[in-house]
Design a protein around this motif. Structure first.
Motif, PDB file in Angstrom:
ATOM      1  N   SER A  42       2.779   5.634  -1.840  1.00 12.93           N
ATOM      2  CA  SER A  42       4.044   4.922  -2.051  1.00 12.93           C
ATOM      3  C   SER A  42       3.710   3.478  -2.406  1.00 12.93           C
ATOM      4  O   SER A  42       2.578   3.011  -2.183  1.00 12.93           O
ATOM      5  CB  SER A  42       4.879   4.939  -0.772  1.00 12.93           C
ATOM      6  OG  SER A  42       4.224   4.152   0.215  1.00 12.93           O
ATOM      7  N   LYS A  43       4.682   2.771  -2.952  1.00 14.64           N
ATOM      8  CA  LYS A  43       4.455   1.362  -3.305  1.00 14.64           C
ATOM      9  C   LYS A  43       4.085   0.555  -2.052  1.00 14.64           C
ATOM     10  O   LYS A  43       3.136  -0.244  -2.075  1.00 14.64           O
ATOM     11  CB  LYS A  43       5.698   0.781  -3.975  1.00 14.64           C
ATOM     12  CG  LYS A  43       5.447  -0.595  -4.554  1.00 14.64           C
ATOM     13  CD  LYS A  43       6.433  -0.918  -5.645  1.00 14.64           C
ATOM     14  CE  LYS A  43       5.991  -2.178  -6.371  1.00 14.64           C
ATOM     15  NZ  LYS A  43       6.686  -2.397  -7.619  1.00 14.64           N
ATOM     16  N   ALA A  48       0.077  -2.456   0.945  1.00 15.33           N
ATOM     17  CA  ALA A  48      -0.606  -2.732   2.215  1.00 15.33           C
ATOM     18  C   ALA A  48      -2.113  -2.524   2.067  1.00 15.33           C
ATOM     19  O   ALA A  48      -2.915  -3.329   2.564  1.00 15.33           O
ATOM     20  CB  ALA A  48      -0.048  -1.819   3.310  1.00 15.33           C
ATOM     21  N   PHE A  49      -2.504  -1.466   1.375  1.00 12.41           N
ATOM     22  CA  PHE A  49      -3.937  -1.186   1.200  1.00 12.41           C
ATOM     23  C   PHE A  49      -4.637  -2.346   0.500  1.00 12.41           C
ATOM     24  O   PHE A  49      -5.758  -2.728   0.860  1.00 12.41           O
ATOM     25  CB  PHE A  49      -4.138   0.115   0.413  1.00 12.41           C
ATOM     26  CG  PHE A  49      -5.581   0.502   0.292  1.00 12.41           C
ATOM     27  CD1 PHE A  49      -6.206   1.190   1.316  1.00 12.41           C
ATOM     28  CD2 PHE A  49      -6.323   0.151  -0.830  1.00 12.41           C
ATOM     29  CE1 PHE A  49      -7.556   1.527   1.228  1.00 12.41           C
ATOM     30  CE2 PHE A  49      -7.665   0.483  -0.932  1.00 12.41           C
ATOM     31  CZ  PHE A  49      -8.283   1.180   0.099  1.00 12.41           C
ATOM     32  N   TYR A  50      -3.989  -2.915  -0.520  1.00  8.47           N
ATOM     33  CA  TYR A  50      -4.608  -3.982  -1.317  1.00  8.47           C
ATOM     34  C   TYR A  50      -4.125  -5.379  -0.914  1.00  8.47           C
ATOM     35  O   TYR A  50      -4.228  -6.323  -1.698  1.00  8.47           O
ATOM     36  CB  TYR A  50      -4.368  -3.732  -2.805  1.00  8.47           C
ATOM     37  CG  TYR A  50      -5.328  -2.713  -3.395  1.00  8.47           C
ATOM     38  CD1 TYR A  50      -6.695  -2.973  -3.452  1.00  8.47           C
ATOM     39  CD2 TYR A  50      -4.886  -1.502  -3.897  1.00  8.47           C
ATOM     40  CE1 TYR A  50      -7.583  -2.060  -3.999  1.00  8.47           C
ATOM     41  CE2 TYR A  50      -5.773  -0.571  -4.439  1.00  8.47           C
ATOM     42  CZ  TYR A  50      -7.124  -0.871  -4.480  1.00  8.47           C
ATOM     43  OH  TYR A  50      -8.009   0.037  -5.014  1.00  8.47           O
ATOM     44  N   GLU A  51      -3.615  -5.475   0.329  1.00  5.69           N
ATOM     45  CA  GLU A  51      -3.121  -6.757   0.867  1.00  5.69           C
ATOM     46  C   GLU A  51      -4.124  -7.910   0.651  1.00  5.69           C
ATOM     47  O   GLU A  51      -3.727  -9.033   0.329  1.00  5.69           O
ATOM     48  CB  GLU A  51      -2.860  -6.551   2.376  1.00  5.69           C
ATOM     49  CG  GLU A  51      -2.476  -7.781   3.168  1.00  5.69           C
ATOM     50  CD  GLU A  51      -0.972  -7.982   3.185  1.00  5.69           C
ATOM     51  OE1 GLU A  51      -0.251  -7.005   2.980  1.00  5.69           O
ATOM     52  OE2 GLU A  51      -0.556  -9.134   3.399  1.00  5.69           O
ATOM     53  N   VAL A  52      -5.427  -7.613   0.768  1.00  4.09           N
ATOM     54  CA  VAL A  52      -6.438  -8.678   0.607  1.00  4.09           C
ATOM     55  C   VAL A  52      -6.420  -9.288  -0.795  1.00  4.09           C
ATOM     56  O   VAL A  52      -6.906 -10.399  -0.995  1.00  4.09           O
ATOM     57  CB  VAL A  52      -7.880  -8.189   0.910  1.00  4.09           C
ATOM     58  CG1 VAL A  52      -8.084  -7.927   2.382  1.00  4.09           C
ATOM     59  CG2 VAL A  52      -8.255  -6.977   0.077  1.00  4.09           C
ATOM     60  N   HIS A  53      -5.857  -8.566  -1.764  1.00  2.94           N
ATOM     61  CA  HIS A  53      -5.819  -9.070  -3.150  1.00  2.94           C
ATOM     62  C   HIS A  53      -4.443  -9.622  -3.530  1.00  2.94           C
ATOM     63  O   HIS A  53      -4.174  -9.873  -4.711  1.00  2.94           O
ATOM     64  CB  HIS A  53      -6.198  -7.959  -4.139  1.00  2.94           C
ATOM     65  CG  HIS A  53      -7.600  -7.482  -3.994  1.00  2.94           C
ATOM     66  ND1 HIS A  53      -8.687  -8.314  -4.106  1.00  2.94           N
ATOM     67  CD2 HIS A  53      -8.112  -6.256  -3.735  1.00  2.94           C
ATOM     68  CE1 HIS A  53      -9.796  -7.621  -3.928  1.00  2.94           C
ATOM     69  NE2 HIS A  53      -9.482  -6.381  -3.692  1.00  2.94           N
ATOM     70  N   LYS A  54      -3.581  -9.822  -2.519  1.00  3.23           N
ATOM     71  CA  LYS A  54      -2.172 -10.183  -2.767  1.00  3.23           C
ATOM     72  C   LYS A  54      -1.992 -11.404  -3.662  1.00  3.23           C
ATOM     73  O   LYS A  54      -1.073 -11.459  -4.467  1.00  3.23           O
ATOM     74  CB  LYS A  54      -1.479 -10.429  -1.416  1.00  3.23           C
ATOM     75  CG  LYS A  54       0.007 -10.294  -1.471  1.00  3.23           C
ATOM     76  CD  LYS A  54       0.625 -10.239  -0.094  1.00  3.23           C
ATOM     77  CE  LYS A  54       0.350 -11.538   0.661  1.00  3.23           C
ATOM     78  NZ  LYS A  54       0.902 -11.536   2.005  1.00  3.23           N
ATOM     79  N   PHE A  58      -3.882  -9.996 -10.757  1.00  3.12           N
ATOM     80  CA  PHE A  58      -3.798  -8.588 -11.150  1.00  3.12           C
ATOM     81  C   PHE A  58      -3.190  -7.699 -10.061  1.00  3.12           C
ATOM     82  O   PHE A  58      -3.141  -6.472 -10.200  1.00  3.12           O
ATOM     83  CB  PHE A  58      -5.182  -8.053 -11.540  1.00  3.12           C
ATOM     84  CG  PHE A  58      -6.246  -8.216 -10.483  1.00  3.12           C
ATOM     85  CD1 PHE A  58      -6.358  -7.323  -9.432  1.00  3.12           C
ATOM     86  CD2 PHE A  58      -7.152  -9.267 -10.562  1.00  3.12           C
ATOM     87  CE1 PHE A  58      -7.340  -7.462  -8.464  1.00  3.12           C
ATOM     88  CE2 PHE A  58      -8.143  -9.416  -9.590  1.00  3.12           C
ATOM     89  CZ  PHE A  58      -8.234  -8.513  -8.537  1.00  3.12           C
ATOM     90  N   TYR A  59      -2.704  -8.298  -8.953  1.00  2.00           N
ATOM     91  CA  TYR A  59      -2.221  -7.501  -7.816  1.00  2.00           C
ATOM     92  C   TYR A  59      -1.098  -6.520  -8.210  1.00  2.00           C
ATOM     93  O   TYR A  59      -1.160  -5.330  -7.882  1.00  2.00           O
ATOM     94  CB  TYR A  59      -1.742  -8.448  -6.715  1.00  2.00           C
ATOM     95  CG  TYR A  59      -1.189  -7.783  -5.479  1.00  2.00           C
ATOM     96  CD1 TYR A  59      -1.996  -7.029  -4.638  1.00  2.00           C
ATOM     97  CD2 TYR A  59       0.161  -7.933  -5.133  1.00  2.00           C
ATOM     98  CE1 TYR A  59      -1.486  -6.436  -3.496  1.00  2.00           C
ATOM     99  CE2 TYR A  59       0.681  -7.335  -3.988  1.00  2.00           C
ATOM    100  CZ  TYR A  59      -0.148  -6.592  -3.180  1.00  2.00           C
ATOM    101  OH  TYR A  59       0.366  -6.011  -2.048  1.00  2.00           O
ATOM    102  N   VAL A  63      -1.386  -2.433  -8.046  1.00  2.00           N
ATOM    103  CA  VAL A  63      -0.504  -1.586  -7.233  1.00  2.00           C
ATOM    104  C   VAL A  63       0.206  -0.556  -8.125  1.00  2.00           C
ATOM    105  O   VAL A  63       0.244   0.638  -7.798  1.00  2.00           O
ATOM    106  CB  VAL A  63       0.520  -2.445  -6.453  1.00  2.00           C
ATOM    107  CG1 VAL A  63       1.621  -1.580  -5.848  1.00  2.00           C
ATOM    108  CG2 VAL A  63      -0.197  -3.254  -5.358  1.00  2.00           C
ATOM    109  N   ASP A  64       0.727  -0.995  -9.277  1.00  2.00           N
ATOM    110  CA  ASP A  64       1.428  -0.061 -10.180  1.00  2.00           C
ATOM    111  C   ASP A  64       0.488   1.053 -10.645  1.00  2.00           C
ATOM    112  O   ASP A  64       0.882   2.223 -10.733  1.00  2.00           O
ATOM    113  CB  ASP A  64       1.988  -0.795 -11.406  1.00  2.00           C
ATOM    114  CG  ASP A  64       3.225  -1.606 -11.047  1.00  2.00           C
ATOM    115  OD1 ASP A  64       3.789  -1.382  -9.956  1.00  2.00           O
ATOM    116  OD2 ASP A  64       3.614  -2.471 -11.849  1.00  2.00           O
ATOM    117  N   PHE A  65      -0.752   0.685 -10.940  1.00  3.79           N
ATOM    118  CA  PHE A  65      -1.731   1.694 -11.358  1.00  3.79           C
ATOM    119  C   PHE A  65      -2.015   2.680 -10.230  1.00  3.79           C
ATOM    120  O   PHE A  65      -2.042   3.906 -10.444  1.00  3.79           O
ATOM    121  CB  PHE A  65      -3.020   1.006 -11.824  1.00  3.79           C
ATOM    122  CG  PHE A  65      -4.190   1.933 -11.939  1.00  3.79           C
ATOM    123  CD1 PHE A  65      -4.149   3.040 -12.787  1.00  3.79           C
ATOM    124  CD2 PHE A  65      -5.345   1.716 -11.193  1.00  3.79           C
ATOM    125  CE1 PHE A  65      -5.227   3.913 -12.881  1.00  3.79           C
ATOM    126  CE2 PHE A  65      -6.419   2.576 -11.285  1.00  3.79           C
ATOM    127  CZ  PHE A  65      -6.359   3.682 -12.126  1.00  3.79           C
TER     128      PHE A  65
END
Ligand code: CMP
Length: 138
Positions: A42-43, A48-54, A58-59, A63-65
């Motif tokens: 889910s979005k 949340a998984f990529y929170e470190v790259h917020k 390219f965040y 996420v969309d990818f």
């Protein structure tokens, strides 16, 4: 040094139907699979998984990818797993990745780069917990 890492076969590689080839390459390189599943994130979960790259530019694209199709998270075990797996997958940009690495073989771009690998033992533990409960791991 921990012996576990989290791999994700990303939606581009799932679309290319190369899940089996990638897992074969991983196990031929001496990793043991402790857990594997196919999920469509889910979005909220991808954010949340990529929170470190917020804060990275390219965040949003990342996420969309990651929610553009199913992906395959895998828990792997090997001595020095985080560093060994990052060696096996190659540079983030497949154009810079060494011959024989998974990204050289299967990735198209920095954004659609076929696989994820944890970048530290601490992140590996958090990332594993994002996808797997203890009773889903051998
Ligand atoms: P991953 O190992 O999953 O960790 C962070 C991800 O961000 C990385 O792989 C890439 O897929 C993505 N990424 C890194 N740099 C860029 C970039 N310049 N443009 C788009 N995506 C990127």
């Amino acid at each position: 040094m921990s012996n576990r890492t989290l791999a994700i076969i990303k939606p581009d590689a799932v679309r290319k139907n190369v899940i089996g080839q990638i897992i074969a390459k991983i196990t031929e390189s001496g990793f043991k699979v402790l857990g594997v599943k196919m999920v469509h994130l889910s979005k909220n979960s991808a954010q949340a998984f990529y929170e470190v790259h917020k804060e990275r530019p390219f965040y949003g694209e990342l996420v969309d990818f990651m929610i553009s199709g199913a992906c395959v998270p895998i828990v792997l075990e090997k001595d020095n797993a985080v560093a060994e797996f990052r060696k096996l997958i190659g540079a983030t940009d497949p154009a810079q990745a060494e011959d024989g690495t998974i990204r050289k073989l299967f990735a198209d771009s920095k954004a659609e780069n076929a696989v994820h690998g944890s970048d530290s033992d601490e992140n590996a533990n958090n990332e594993i917990a994002h996808f797997f409960s203890k009773n889903e791991l051998v």
